[in-house]
Design a protein around this motif. Sequence first.
Motif, PDB file in Angstrom:
ATOM      1  N   HIS A  58      48.175  26.607  47.266  1.00 18.88           N
ATOM      2  CA  HIS A  58      49.057  26.621  46.090  1.00 18.88           C
ATOM      3  C   HIS A  58      49.507  28.041  45.817  1.00 18.88           C
ATOM      4  O   HIS A  58      49.080  28.976  46.478  1.00 18.88           O
ATOM      5  CB  HIS A  58      48.387  25.973  44.882  1.00 18.88           C
ATOM      6  CG  HIS A  58      47.169  26.688  44.352  1.00 18.88           C
ATOM      7  ND1 HIS A  58      46.029  26.889  45.089  1.00 18.88           N
ATOM      8  CD2 HIS A  58      46.916  27.258  43.136  1.00 18.88           C
ATOM      9  CE1 HIS A  58      45.132  27.521  44.356  1.00 18.88           C
ATOM     10  NE2 HIS A  58      45.641  27.774  43.177  1.00 18.88           N
ATOM     11  N   HIS A  60      49.082  30.207  43.282  1.00 20.59           N
ATOM     12  CA  HIS A  60      48.376  31.168  42.420  1.00 20.59           C
ATOM     13  C   HIS A  60      48.079  32.471  43.153  1.00 20.59           C
ATOM     14  O   HIS A  60      47.716  32.459  44.334  1.00 20.59           O
ATOM     15  CB  HIS A  60      47.082  30.554  41.878  1.00 20.59           C
ATOM     16  CG  HIS A  60      47.333  29.596  40.742  1.00 20.59           C
ATOM     17  ND1 HIS A  60      46.363  28.769  40.253  1.00 20.59           N
ATOM     18  CD2 HIS A  60      48.451  29.358  40.005  1.00 20.59           C
ATOM     19  CE1 HIS A  60      46.872  28.046  39.250  1.00 20.59           C
ATOM     20  NE2 HIS A  60      48.131  28.378  39.090  1.00 20.59           N
ATOM     21  N   ASP A  62      45.759  34.610  43.315  1.00 21.08           N
ATOM     22  CA  ASP A  62      44.488  34.899  43.983  1.00 21.08           C
ATOM     23  C   ASP A  62      44.322  34.117  45.290  1.00 21.08           C
ATOM     24  O   ASP A  62      43.290  34.241  45.956  1.00 21.08           O
ATOM     25  CB  ASP A  62      43.296  34.643  43.034  1.00 21.08           C
ATOM     26  CG  ASP A  62      43.328  33.276  42.380  1.00 21.08           C
ATOM     27  OD1 ASP A  62      44.427  32.685  42.253  1.00 21.08           O
ATOM     28  OD2 ASP A  62      42.261  32.766  42.010  1.00 21.08           O
ATOM     29  N   HIS A  63      45.326  33.308  45.651  1.00 22.82           N
ATOM     30  CA  HIS A  63      45.269  32.569  46.918  1.00 22.82           C
ATOM     31  C   HIS A  63      46.325  33.028  47.925  1.00 22.82           C
ATOM     32  O   HIS A  63      46.316  32.590  49.079  1.00 22.82           O
ATOM     33  CB  HIS A  63      45.406  31.058  46.661  1.00 22.82           C
ATOM     34  CG  HIS A  63      44.248  30.511  45.905  1.00 22.82           C
ATOM     35  ND1 HIS A  63      43.264  29.744  46.493  1.00 22.82           N
ATOM     36  CD2 HIS A  63      43.879  30.660  44.602  1.00 22.82           C
ATOM     37  CE1 HIS A  63      42.352  29.434  45.584  1.00 22.82           C
ATOM     38  NE2 HIS A  63      42.704  29.980  44.428  1.00 22.82           N
ATOM     39  N   HIS A 144      46.562  21.013  39.200  1.00 24.53           N
ATOM     40  CA  HIS A 144      46.305  22.451  39.011  1.00 24.53           C
ATOM     41  C   HIS A 144      47.656  23.183  39.075  1.00 24.53           C
ATOM     42  O   HIS A 144      48.021  23.920  38.175  1.00 24.53           O
ATOM     43  CB  HIS A 144      45.341  22.904  40.096  1.00 24.53           C
ATOM     44  CG  HIS A 144      44.922  24.331  40.023  1.00 24.53           C
ATOM     45  ND1 HIS A 144      44.106  24.818  39.028  1.00 24.53           N
ATOM     46  CD2 HIS A 144      45.199  25.391  40.832  1.00 24.53           C
ATOM     47  CE1 HIS A 144      43.902  26.116  39.235  1.00 24.53           C
ATOM     48  NE2 HIS A 144      44.556  26.487  40.317  1.00 24.53           N
ATOM     49  N   ASP A 163      41.481  24.942  44.617  1.00 22.24           N
ATOM     50  CA  ASP A 163      41.141  25.093  43.201  1.00 22.24           C
ATOM     51  C   ASP A 163      40.810  23.786  42.496  1.00 22.24           C
ATOM     52  O   ASP A 163      40.832  23.717  41.260  1.00 22.24           O
ATOM     53  CB  ASP A 163      42.221  25.886  42.461  1.00 22.24           C
ATOM     54  CG  ASP A 163      41.961  27.387  42.598  1.00 22.24           C
ATOM     55  OD1 ASP A 163      40.943  27.749  43.248  1.00 22.24           O
ATOM     56  OD2 ASP A 163      42.752  28.186  42.087  1.00 22.24           O
TER      57      ASP A 163
END
Length: 293
Positions: A58, A60, A62-63, A144, A163
């Motif tokens: 996804h 986000h 932090d990914h 999410h 997540d």
Amino acid sequence: MPLDIKSLSEEYENIYYIEGLHSNSMIIGEYLIDTGISSGYIRKLKKKFEINIVLLSHWHEDHIAGNRLLKDAKFLCHSKDKHIVEDIDKIITYYGLKPEEFPEFLDAIEGFRIKNTKIDGIIEHEEIIKINDLRLKVIHTPGHTAGHCCFFEEKSKIGFLADIDLSNFGPFYGGIDSSVIDFEESIEKLEKINMEIAISGHKGLFQGRKLIKESLEKYKSKIYENDQRILSYLSEKDPINSDDLMNKNIIYRKYGPWKILETAAEKIMIEKHFEKFLKNKVIEKKSNGFILS
Ligand SMILES: [Zn+2]
């Protein structure tokens, strides 16, 4: 800290778990899932593995933080998350904030050194990615984010949950493209799969079918706890809306240094519950808020 690469299957040699700093990753053949392990780890990983294709669970931050270090690889993600990975200026607005409301977040994004990433291809629900003799199935698990995907390798029975992270906090659906209704359904999709090992994006490895199913069930139950906390503020007479429920620690039991982001997420999450209650006819609209039906 040294790079920690763990082989996950004796029978299938080319599946590895990598514990990361910002989020965890999985290697399967020439594929890497998510790039938030840290810049240093990505550089080390590239010396050990030929990474030709990156799957992003996804959008986000932090990914996707290490994308810029994998210039020669092709990037794939779900169509619903593509536009944000390709235009990271959208990130803060998808957390329900204007850039000027929370400059510290922009500094953090700057710290991650995230760059726009061109997406070379789209992955779809139930698509099978053949990797040598392995079969990696894409499971679209919205909630999410709208395009959040998990992955399941059918032969080794190893899953990557990203997540849907089985944390004690429970599901996070605090983005404008989130949905608590979809999140519940996504967890139920995962509960139907017989997974032997599950990789959480933030909580490491879960081993054994029983533990994985119990952990998913416990994780899902956090949604029901949130339901009850929000419903306890509703009455049959006086309408309330999400503004009335601010700063009450309904979702975040304690606010941290990133309170601005947390309260923005909390407001969105409460509104996602209102959507669910409306759909289930538990509440109804009255003037500028909701009352119990
Ligand atoms: Zn996320």
